[in-house]
Scaffold this active site. Structure first.
Site, PDB file in Angstrom:
ATOM      1  N   ASP A 191       0.895  -1.269   0.012  1.00  0.00           N
ATOM      2  CA  ASP A 191       0.022  -0.033  -0.036  1.00  0.00           C
ATOM      3  C   ASP A 191       1.003   1.274   0.054  1.00  0.00           C
ATOM      4  O   ASP A 191       0.819   2.176   1.009  1.00  0.00           O
ATOM      5  CB  ASP A 191      -0.922   0.150   1.192  1.00  0.00           C
ATOM      6  CG  ASP A 191      -2.237   0.769   1.011  1.00  0.00           C
ATOM      7  OD1 ASP A 191      -2.089   1.547   0.046  1.00  0.00           O
ATOM      8  OD2 ASP A 191      -3.032   0.651   1.867  1.00  0.00           O
ATOM      9  N   ASN A 196      -0.077   6.707   3.608  1.00  0.00           N
ATOM     10  CA  ASN A 196       0.212   5.750   4.429  1.00  0.00           C
ATOM     11  C   ASN A 196       1.689   6.186   5.080  1.00  0.00           C
ATOM     12  O   ASN A 196       2.267   5.453   5.631  1.00  0.00           O
ATOM     13  CB  ASN A 196       0.390   4.348   4.080  1.00  0.00           C
ATOM     14  CG  ASN A 196      -1.317   3.815   3.889  1.00  0.00           C
ATOM     15  OD1 ASN A 196      -2.013   4.456   4.518  1.00  0.00           O
ATOM     16  ND2 ASN A 196      -1.203   2.888   2.865  1.00  0.00           N
ATOM     17  N   ASP A 209       1.174   0.874   7.476  1.00  0.00           N
ATOM     18  CA  ASP A 209       0.074  -0.017   6.630  1.00  0.00           C
ATOM     19  C   ASP A 209       0.738  -0.852   5.980  1.00  0.00           C
ATOM     20  O   ASP A 209       0.799  -0.886   4.667  1.00  0.00           O
ATOM     21  CB  ASP A 209      -0.812   0.763   6.083  1.00  0.00           C
ATOM     22  CG  ASP A 209      -1.994   1.703   7.278  1.00  0.00           C
ATOM     23  OD1 ASP A 209      -1.720   1.295   8.158  1.00  0.00           O
ATOM     24  OD2 ASP A 209      -2.500   2.256   6.585  1.00  0.00           O
TER      25      ASP A 209
END
Length: 323
Positions: A191, A196, A209
């Protein structure tokens, strides 16, 4: 104890302070979601996330939060969880997207470019680090074929009862345009996007994440970072606002990555469509969660479950020869 107010859909997050021997540490607990919450993903391997974050920090120098402990027993909190140190910094928000306004949008072009280059540098550092097969074993089978097969399985789990023709067209396109030589496999963050990360002075101080981590070509992360900006940029221009058109452009991201690693990214049309498809599966699942909880009705056309339907259609049209 508290919960974050921004970003994140896939798991439960709790903030708390732990004290022992007179010392206090600000912590974050990540919990696997309950089945009744209609989770975004079919499984949450918290042990794998815990170990990969530790490896990324210790071996690659990635500023992933320091992991503290993993608890596989669901008895204490009703579900397995792990705990990490809490970091502080600014996060480019998803809601409203950072392309609409805020600290990154209002920064100077030089500051925006510093953040962009530093974010690409995170990918470069991760991909340039050698990990053993044993260290990467928790992430399962390596390679592009295995990655796409896992996405097909995810799509079938999430949407099999009501197929989404647009996503099936995208899967078919991938098979017809498979790279002749997929790049070497590396540890992929999964991700990989600026939403993030936490930043201070436009420099990453936390990389968060890791539930989508995998072992596959470098382009998986590069294309995800490029496409996720396009996703928010398209929403912004659709609302009649300029957004950040000069940010995270493919040619700039790839040039920085090439300078840092010596590796020339390849087959980016393939990987960009794959990123759009992967994100389409996730967004359609999120949309179906909203329908399940009565927040919106089921659309007549299943393709409308994909928020960025127009972008995928545009990519497909652009990559296919005119008839």
């Amino acid at each position: 104890m508290s919960r974050p107010s921004e970003n994140g859909l896939s798991s439960e997050t709790l903030f708390f302070t732990a004290t022992w021997n007179g010392d206090s540490t600000r912590c974050v607990a990540r919990l696997a979601p309950a089945v009744e919450a209609v989770p975004v993903f079919p499984a949450y391997d918290l042990r794998a996330q815990f170990e990969i974050m530790r490896l990324a920090r210790e071996k690659a120098g990635i500023p992933a939060p320091r992991t503290l402990w993993f608890e596989p027993d669901p008895a204490p909190l009703g579900t397995p969880f792990f705990v990490m140190e809490r970091a502080d910094g600014q996060v480019p928000p998803d809601v409203m997207p950072y392309t609409f306004g805020g600290w990154l949008h209002d920064a100077s072009p030089a500051e925006q470019r510093r953040l962009q280059d530093a974010s690409v540098g995170i990918l470069a550092a991760l991909h340039q680090t050698a990990f053993t097969a044993e260290e990467l074993a928790p992430l399962g089978e390596a390679g592009l074929r295995a990655h796409v097969a896992a996405q097909r399985a995810y799509y079938a789990w999430a949407h099999g009862r009501r197929p989404i023709p647009l996503l099936e067209r995208a899967f078919a396109w991938l098979e017809e345009h498979w790279p002749d030589e997929p790049g070497p496999d590396v540890l992929s963050w999964g991700d990989a996007r600026i939403g993030n990360m936490m930043f201070r002075d436009f420099t990453p101080v936390a990389v968060l994440d890791w539930e989508m981590a995998a072992v596959g070509p470098r382009e998986l992360d590069l294309s995800w970072m490029i496409f996720l900006h396009r996703f928010f940029q398209d929403i912004t221009t659709g609302a009649g606002l300029p957004g950040l058109p000069g940010f995270m452009r493919r040619e700039d991201v790839c040039a920085t990555y090439r300078e840092l690693t010596g590796y020339e990214p390849r087959d980016l049309d393939f990987y960009e469509l794959y990123a759009a498809l992967r994100h389409g599966i996730i967004m359609a699942r999120v949309w179906q969660r909203r329908i399940h909880f009565g927040e919106q009705p089921m659309p007549d056309d299943p393709d409308d479950l994909v928020l960025h339907r127009a972008t995928i259609e545009e990519l497909l049209a652009g990559y296919e020869p005119a008839s």
